[in-house]
Design a protein around this motif. Structure first.
Motif, PDB file in Angstrom:
ATOM      1  N   MET A  25       6.521  51.449  26.511  1.00 36.45           N
ATOM      2  CA  MET A  25       7.837  50.964  26.851  1.00 36.45           C
ATOM      3  C   MET A  25       7.747  49.965  28.004  1.00 36.45           C
ATOM      4  O   MET A  25       6.756  49.921  28.704  1.00 36.45           O
ATOM      5  CB  MET A  25       8.757  52.122  27.235  1.00 36.45           C
ATOM      6  CG  MET A  25       8.962  53.142  26.106  1.00 36.45           C
ATOM      7  SD  MET A  25       9.349  52.476  24.482  1.00 36.45           S
ATOM      8  CE  MET A  25      11.052  52.110  24.612  1.00 36.45           C
ATOM      9  N   LEU A  26       8.803  49.212  28.169  1.00 37.85           N
ATOM     10  CA  LEU A  26       8.824  48.161  29.183  1.00 37.85           C
ATOM     11  C   LEU A  26       9.790  48.463  30.320  1.00 37.85           C
ATOM     12  O   LEU A  26      10.225  47.554  31.026  1.00 37.85           O
ATOM     13  CB  LEU A  26       9.198  46.827  28.523  1.00 37.85           C
ATOM     14  CG  LEU A  26       8.260  46.347  27.417  1.00 37.85           C
ATOM     15  CD1 LEU A  26       8.751  45.045  26.826  1.00 37.85           C
ATOM     16  CD2 LEU A  26       6.849  46.184  27.940  1.00 37.85           C
ATOM     17  N   GLN A  27      10.124  49.741  30.504  1.00 35.31           N
ATOM     18  CA  GLN A  27      11.054  50.147  31.546  1.00 35.31           C
ATOM     19  C   GLN A  27      10.621  49.587  32.899  1.00 35.31           C
ATOM     20  O   GLN A  27       9.476  49.758  33.298  1.00 35.31           O
ATOM     21  CB  GLN A  27      11.120  51.682  31.614  1.00 35.31           C
ATOM     22  CG  GLN A  27      12.328  52.212  32.340  1.00 35.31           C
ATOM     23  CD  GLN A  27      13.627  51.907  31.602  1.00 35.31           C
ATOM     24  OE1 GLN A  27      13.692  51.989  30.389  1.00 35.31           O
ATOM     25  NE2 GLN A  27      14.639  51.542  32.337  1.00 35.31           N
ATOM     26  N   GLY A  28      11.529  48.885  33.561  1.00 40.29           N
ATOM     27  CA  GLY A  28      11.248  48.332  34.876  1.00 40.29           C
ATOM     28  C   GLY A  28      10.438  47.046  34.865  1.00 40.29           C
ATOM     29  O   GLY A  28      10.124  46.513  35.923  1.00 40.29           O
ATOM     30  N   LYS A  29      10.099  46.527  33.708  1.00 40.76           N
ATOM     31  CA  LYS A  29       9.298  45.301  33.623  1.00 40.76           C
ATOM     32  C   LYS A  29      10.203  44.095  33.356  1.00 40.76           C
ATOM     33  O   LYS A  29      11.165  44.184  32.606  1.00 40.76           O
ATOM     34  CB  LYS A  29       8.239  45.423  32.537  1.00 40.76           C
ATOM     35  CG  LYS A  29       7.259  46.551  32.829  1.00 40.76           C
ATOM     36  CD  LYS A  29       5.977  46.377  32.083  1.00 40.76           C
ATOM     37  CE  LYS A  29       5.052  47.528  32.371  1.00 40.76           C
ATOM     38  NZ  LYS A  29       4.126  47.256  33.433  1.00 40.76           N
ATOM     39  N   ALA A  62      13.507  42.711  21.430  1.00 38.31           N
ATOM     40  CA  ALA A  62      12.447  43.719  21.490  1.00 38.31           C
ATOM     41  C   ALA A  62      12.174  44.138  22.932  1.00 38.31           C
ATOM     42  O   ALA A  62      11.995  45.327  23.221  1.00 38.31           O
ATOM     43  CB  ALA A  62      11.174  43.195  20.831  1.00 38.31           C
ATOM     44  N   VAL A  63      12.168  43.170  23.837  1.00 33.87           N
ATOM     45  CA  VAL A  63      11.960  43.471  25.262  1.00 33.87           C
ATOM     46  C   VAL A  63      13.112  44.334  25.774  1.00 33.87           C
ATOM     47  O   VAL A  63      12.896  45.357  26.434  1.00 33.87           O
ATOM     48  CB  VAL A  63      11.813  42.167  26.085  1.00 33.87           C
ATOM     49  CG1 VAL A  63      11.928  42.437  27.584  1.00 33.87           C
ATOM     50  CG2 VAL A  63      10.492  41.483  25.764  1.00 33.87           C
ATOM     51  N   GLU A  64      14.342  43.947  25.470  1.00 34.47           N
ATOM     52  CA  GLU A  64      15.510  44.718  25.920  1.00 34.47           C
ATOM     53  C   GLU A  64      15.499  46.132  25.346  1.00 34.47           C
ATOM     54  O   GLU A  64      15.754  47.102  26.057  1.00 34.47           O
ATOM     55  CB  GLU A  64      16.801  44.011  25.535  1.00 34.47           C
ATOM     56  CG  GLU A  64      17.082  42.773  26.360  1.00 34.47           C
ATOM     57  CD  GLU A  64      18.384  42.085  25.989  1.00 34.47           C
ATOM     58  OE1 GLU A  64      19.019  41.536  26.901  1.00 34.47           O
ATOM     59  OE2 GLU A  64      18.756  42.075  24.790  1.00 34.47           O
ATOM     60  N   GLN A  65      15.214  46.256  24.036  1.00 35.01           N
ATOM     61  CA  GLN A  65      15.215  47.569  23.387  1.00 35.01           C
ATOM     62  C   GLN A  65      14.123  48.478  23.929  1.00 35.01           C
ATOM     63  O   GLN A  65      14.244  49.699  23.879  1.00 35.01           O
ATOM     64  CB  GLN A  65      15.097  47.411  21.871  1.00 35.01           C
ATOM     65  CG  GLN A  65      16.348  46.841  21.248  1.00 35.01           C
ATOM     66  CD  GLN A  65      16.168  46.459  19.785  1.00 35.01           C
ATOM     67  OE1 GLN A  65      15.078  46.479  19.232  1.00 35.01           O
ATOM     68  NE2 GLN A  65      17.278  46.070  19.151  1.00 35.01           N
ATOM     69  N   ALA A  66      13.065  47.894  24.471  1.00 30.68           N
ATOM     70  CA  ALA A  66      11.981  48.678  25.064  1.00 30.68           C
ATOM     71  C   ALA A  66      12.232  48.961  26.545  1.00 30.68           C
ATOM     72  O   ALA A  66      11.374  49.514  27.225  1.00 30.68           O
ATOM     73  CB  ALA A  66      10.652  47.949  24.873  1.00 30.68           C
ATOM     74  N   GLY A  67      13.404  48.564  27.054  1.00 31.18           N
ATOM     75  CA  GLY A  67      13.770  48.852  28.435  1.00 31.18           C
ATOM     76  C   GLY A  67      13.418  47.780  29.437  1.00 31.18           C
ATOM     77  O   GLY A  67      13.607  47.960  30.641  1.00 31.18           O
ATOM     78  N   LEU A  88       7.366  37.932  12.896  1.00 33.73           N
ATOM     79  CA  LEU A  88       8.028  38.417  14.110  1.00 33.73           C
ATOM     80  C   LEU A  88       7.980  39.931  14.281  1.00 33.73           C
ATOM     81  O   LEU A  88       7.854  40.417  15.409  1.00 33.73           O
ATOM     82  CB  LEU A  88       9.471  37.924  14.184  1.00 33.73           C
ATOM     83  CG  LEU A  88       9.596  36.519  14.767  1.00 33.73           C
ATOM     84  CD1 LEU A  88      10.968  35.939  14.470  1.00 33.73           C
ATOM     85  CD2 LEU A  88       9.322  36.531  16.265  1.00 33.73           C
ATOM     86  N   LYS A  89       8.072  40.694  13.224  1.00 39.86           N
ATOM     87  CA  LYS A  89       8.034  42.151  13.361  1.00 39.86           C
ATOM     88  C   LYS A  89       6.716  42.585  14.002  1.00 39.86           C
ATOM     89  O   LYS A  89       6.703  43.349  14.971  1.00 39.86           O
ATOM     90  CB  LYS A  89       8.242  42.836  12.013  1.00 39.86           C
ATOM     91  CG  LYS A  89       8.293  44.327  12.110  1.00 39.86           C
ATOM     92  CD  LYS A  89       8.587  44.983  10.773  1.00 39.86           C
ATOM     93  CE  LYS A  89       8.617  46.495  10.932  1.00 39.86           C
ATOM     94  NZ  LYS A  89       8.888  47.170   9.676  1.00 39.86           N
ATOM     95  N   ALA A  90       5.604  42.096  13.472  1.00 45.51           N
ATOM     96  CA  ALA A  90       4.284  42.439  14.021  1.00 45.51           C
ATOM     97  C   ALA A  90       4.107  41.860  15.423  1.00 45.51           C
ATOM     98  O   ALA A  90       3.539  42.516  16.305  1.00 45.51           O
ATOM     99  CB  ALA A  90       3.183  41.926  13.095  1.00 45.51           C
ATOM    100  N   PHE A  91       4.599  40.649  15.648  1.00 45.56           N
ATOM    101  CA  PHE A  91       4.510  39.997  16.954  1.00 45.56           C
ATOM    102  C   PHE A  91       5.248  40.821  18.013  1.00 45.56           C
ATOM    103  O   PHE A  91       4.704  41.109  19.081  1.00 45.56           O
ATOM    104  CB  PHE A  91       5.094  38.582  16.857  1.00 45.56           C
ATOM    105  CG  PHE A  91       5.076  37.795  18.131  1.00 45.56           C
ATOM    106  CD1 PHE A  91       3.884  37.287  18.638  1.00 45.56           C
ATOM    107  CD2 PHE A  91       6.253  37.514  18.812  1.00 45.56           C
ATOM    108  CE1 PHE A  91       3.862  36.521  19.801  1.00 45.56           C
ATOM    109  CE2 PHE A  91       6.252  36.758  19.972  1.00 45.56           C
ATOM    110  CZ  PHE A  91       5.056  36.258  20.463  1.00 45.56           C
ATOM    111  N   CYS A  92       6.480  41.200  17.705  1.00 45.59           N
ATOM    112  CA  CYS A  92       7.287  41.963  18.671  1.00 45.59           C
ATOM    113  C   CYS A  92       6.672  43.334  18.948  1.00 45.59           C
ATOM    114  O   CYS A  92       6.662  43.796  20.095  1.00 45.59           O
ATOM    115  CB  CYS A  92       8.727  42.098  18.161  1.00 45.59           C
ATOM    116  SG  CYS A  92       9.640  40.536  18.179  1.00 45.59           S
ATOM    117  N   GLN A  93       6.149  43.974  17.922  1.00 43.97           N
ATOM    118  CA  GLN A  93       5.505  45.271  18.110  1.00 43.97           C
ATOM    119  C   GLN A  93       4.283  45.139  19.018  1.00 43.97           C
ATOM    120  O   GLN A  93       4.095  45.940  19.955  1.00 43.97           O
ATOM    121  CB  GLN A  93       5.093  45.868  16.763  1.00 43.97           C
ATOM    122  CG  GLN A  93       4.450  47.231  16.878  1.00 43.97           C
ATOM    123  CD  GLN A  93       4.077  47.821  15.530  1.00 43.97           C
ATOM    124  OE1 GLN A  93       4.535  47.372  14.487  1.00 43.97           O
ATOM    125  NE2 GLN A  93       3.238  48.832  15.550  1.00 43.97           N
ATOM    126  N   ALA A  94       3.456  44.134  18.781  1.00 50.27           N
ATOM    127  CA  ALA A  94       2.267  43.923  19.616  1.00 50.27           C
ATOM    128  C   ALA A  94       2.661  43.564  21.051  1.00 50.27           C
ATOM    129  O   ALA A  94       2.026  44.022  22.010  1.00 50.27           O
ATOM    130  CB  ALA A  94       1.383  42.832  19.014  1.00 50.27           C
TER     131      ALA A  94
END
Length: 181
Positions: A1-5, A27-32, A168-174
């Motif tokens: 997750m990207l919480q706090g990033k 994707a960044v927002e959904q990962a926090g 994009l799906k694979a890009f965002c996941q990576a």
């Protein structure tokens, strides 16, 4: 997750492929995480759906006002005009290069590796891109491959690349997996 990033998205004022900005942004927002739009000029950035004008997006800061130290990673959306304009701007190139110097992750899709070529950071790296960049990347010392996403850890940071909007799906996941580390 990207919480706090906080993740920088570097774009030119015009020519961004909209979906290559909006999907990783979501994707960044959904990962926090917190995305911020950085450009070469203040104001708004004009996105495109291929060659047709699409939405505009508010720019948070210019590349000469911020540093890699304020961010946890960098995303470079594509579109043909976007990276072509960025690679001609000294501050944008310096900003992109500073993420490599700081050992922070970078993700680039479609034509975006043009900016990285100008920054001198693709040598001895394995990348993918829009197929027309193959010769440019190999001439700059990169190893080019045709696959939906490439995660290269050769060097001080992780570099994630993809070819096109269909990837994009694979890009965002990576991106989320590797920027969260």
């Amino acid at each position: 997750m990207l919480q706090g990033k906080t993740i920088a998205f570097l774009v030119a004022p015009e020519g961004i492929e909209q979906v290559e900005l909006t999907e990783p942004w979501k994707a960044v927002e959904q990962a926090g995480g917190t995305p911020r739009l950085i450009s070469t000029q203040p104001g708004k950035a004009q996105a495109f759906n291929h060659l047709d004008k699409a939405d505009t997006f508010d720019i948070d800061a210019t590349a000469d006002q911020v540093s890699a130290g304020e961010f946890d990673g960098l995303v470079l959306p594509g579109g043909v005009a976007n990276p072509d304009n960025l690679r001609m701007d000294e501050n944008a190139v310096r900003f992109a290069r500073s993420f490599f110097d700081a050992g922070k992750p970078v993700a680039a899709i479609c034509h975006a590796p043009w900016t990285l070529i100008e920054a001198g950071v693709v040598g001895d790296r394995a990348l993918t891109s829009w197929p027309s960049l193959r010769t440019d990347l190999t001439n700059a010392g990169a190893s080019w491959t045709d696959q939906e996403v490439m995660v290269c850890t050769n060097g001080p940071n992780t570099l994630i690349t993809s070819r096109k909007p269909d990837d994009l799906k694979a890009f965002c996941q990576a991106l989320v997996e590797n920027f969260g580390g």
